[in-house]
Enzyme design. Structure first.
Site, PDB file in Angstrom:
ATOM      1  N   SER A  52      -2.055  -2.189   6.521  1.00 27.10           N
ATOM      2  CA  SER A  52      -3.019  -2.686   7.504  1.00 27.10           C
ATOM      3  C   SER A  52      -4.485  -2.414   7.170  1.00 27.10           C
ATOM      4  O   SER A  52      -5.361  -2.778   7.944  1.00 27.10           O
ATOM      5  CB  SER A  52      -2.701  -2.090   8.878  1.00 27.10           C
ATOM      6  N   TYR A  55      -6.530  -1.003   0.326  1.00 24.51           N
ATOM      7  CA  TYR A  55      -5.752  -1.575  -0.765  1.00 24.51           C
ATOM      8  C   TYR A  55      -4.408  -2.115  -0.301  1.00 24.51           C
ATOM      9  O   TYR A  55      -3.889  -3.090  -0.853  1.00 24.51           O
ATOM     10  CB  TYR A  55      -5.556  -0.536  -1.873  1.00 24.51           C
ATOM     11  N   ASP A 108       6.041   4.737  12.417  1.00 23.15           N
ATOM     12  CA  ASP A 108       5.678   5.869  11.559  1.00 23.15           C
ATOM     13  C   ASP A 108       6.461   5.781  10.254  1.00 23.15           C
ATOM     14  O   ASP A 108       7.670   6.026  10.222  1.00 23.15           O
ATOM     15  CB  ASP A 108       5.981   7.174  12.286  1.00 23.15           C
ATOM     16  N   TYR A 234     -12.301  16.164  -5.117  1.00 23.16           N
ATOM     17  CA  TYR A 234     -11.234  15.162  -5.128  1.00 23.16           C
ATOM     18  C   TYR A 234     -10.136  15.525  -6.136  1.00 23.16           C
ATOM     19  O   TYR A 234      -9.136  16.114  -5.776  1.00 23.16           O
ATOM     20  CB  TYR A 234     -11.793  13.753  -5.396  1.00 23.16           C
ATOM     21  N   VAL A 272     -14.769   1.400  -0.276  1.00 16.94           N
ATOM     22  CA  VAL A 272     -15.133   1.982   1.015  1.00 16.94           C
ATOM     23  C   VAL A 272     -13.959   1.775   1.954  1.00 16.94           C
ATOM     24  O   VAL A 272     -13.661   0.650   2.363  1.00 16.94           O
ATOM     25  CB  VAL A 272     -16.408   1.340   1.593  1.00 16.94           C
TER      26      VAL A 272
END
Length: 394
Positions: A52, A55, A108, A234, A272
């Site tokens: 949704s 990517y 989920d 990261y 983004v």
């Protein structure tokens, strides 16, 4: 039905309201960016976990544009008295109108009940799966076997780290800093439990046990490497530990599946997304990267996911690194590009950030994640916020 006059609101890069028309329009724009292709006689069946946004959404739309059918799984919030539905809810409604051949489930993905529901749907409606795309970014996960809730954290591992940040205030963009303490061993392990490869493997196992893997089945999990500039928070942090687990899972799955069935991790380039804006330094880094590359050089999620399907379908040769990962990030990590970004990073200050970084572009991109700042949308008029989940789906 509920007509509302909406205004954006929130804190930092997190917004509490989504705009239905704006969110739907971003799906239209993404759809138009992806080249179409006539469906093959045997239309491939695709399962996308986390369809949704980001990517996952681009991968879903690109798959349909290339003739696929299948199932998407996401977990989106409905409308309440105080808030609109999530942007992903509104994007799903529009994606269903565009695609028609995908069934979208709101559940989920970490739960075994979700896997059972998808297995049943596939067996009844679609048949064996040709491609499984795994694109989950979640803050927590409930272990389906123990019931324990794991929480992910965004922290360094090798000592405290002060991250250079991009902030927006009443006076415009500014450079700030955020000092993060190193994660504890339990925090690291919980992050791996949430964002590593354990759930991805459970999805493959569920399909395998139900005899729903096609003979030439491939599965791909999305990951990111990024620049040395953001490595401490990261790739060398808790998120990186989870990504290493994801990549190890890919190797294990690939070995187990055999020669005709393959498992990959896919290293995408910067984007983004709602997940990326939560990571200190990423906003500034992405704004600088776009300043260097511009719209022509900065590859969109649509471009990258189109390239992924071209490789998975055999239309283009696989671009693999020495560890077997599919690489889509060459445009970002080109040494000449990184040298320019690093020079801007070292020199950027509050006084020059508006010129050194594409801050206007970045803030617009963040707004569009929630359906705001979308060209052509009239935000002055009330909009219907009560939008049902796609008919005939759940």
């Amino acid at each position: 039905m509920s007509q509302r006059h909406l205004t954006p609101g929130g804190r930092g890069f997190l917004m509490v309201n989504a705009h239905p028309t704006g969110a739907a329009t971003t799906v239209d724009q993404l759809w138009e960016q992806i080249p179409g292709r006539a469906p093959a006689a045997q239309r491939p069946v695709v399962l996308v976990i986390g369809f949704s946004a980001g990517y996952g959404l681009a991968a879903t739309l690109a798959a349909v544009r290339r003739g696929a059918v299948g199932v998407g799984v996401a977990f989106e919030a409905p409308e309440t008295e105080r808030r609109t539905a999530s942007a992903g809810w509104y994007r799903t409604a529009r994606a269903a109108e565009l695609t028609g051949v995908f069934t979208f489930l709101n559940t989920d993905a970490f739960a075994d009940s979700a896997k059972a529901e998808v297995v049943k749907l596939l067996a009844e409606r679609y048949g064996k799966v040709d491609h499984l795309i795994y694109s989950i970014a979640a803050p927590r996960r409930t272990d389906p076997e123990t019931g324990q809730v794991y929480h992910s954290v965004i922290q360094p591992l090798d000592g405290a780290y002060t991250a250079k940040t991009l902030e927006f205030g009443t006076d415009g963009p500014a450079i700030g800093s955020s000092t993060l303490q190193p994660a504890t061993a339990p925090e690291r392990e919980e992050t791996v439990k949430v964002m590593g490869g354990e759930d991805w493997q459970r999805w493959v196992d569920a399909l395998d046990q139900a005899h729903l893997l096609a003979e030439d089945f491939t599965t791909a999990a999305l990951t990111y490497v990024g620049s040395d500039l953001t490595a401490a928070i990261y790739r060398a942090g808790t998120i990186g530990a989870a990504k290493e687990h994801l990549e190890a899972t890919a190797r294990q799955l690939d070995e187990r599946l055999g020669s005709k069935r393959r498992a990959y991790t896919v290293v995408a380039g910067a984007a983004v997304t709602q997940a990326s804006t939560a990571i200190p330094s990423i906003a500034l880094y992405t704004s600088l990267l776009h300043k260097v590359l511009g719209d022509d050089g900065f590859q969109s999620t649509a471009q990258q996911m189109t390239a992924l399907w071209q490789q998975l379908d055999g239309e283009q040769e696989l671009v693999l690194d020495e560890t077997g990962r599919i690489r889509l990030d060459g445009w970002e990590l080109d040494p000449a590009v990184q040298d320019q970004v690093r020079a801007l990073w070292d020199a950027v200050t509050t006084e020059n950030v508006a010129d050194s970084a594409d801050t206007v572009w970045f803030r617009r991109q963040v707004g569009q994640l929630y359906g705001w700042d979308v060209p052509g949308v009239d935000y002055a008029v009330p909009v219907e916020t009560t939008v049902p989940w796609p008919t005939g789906q759940r």
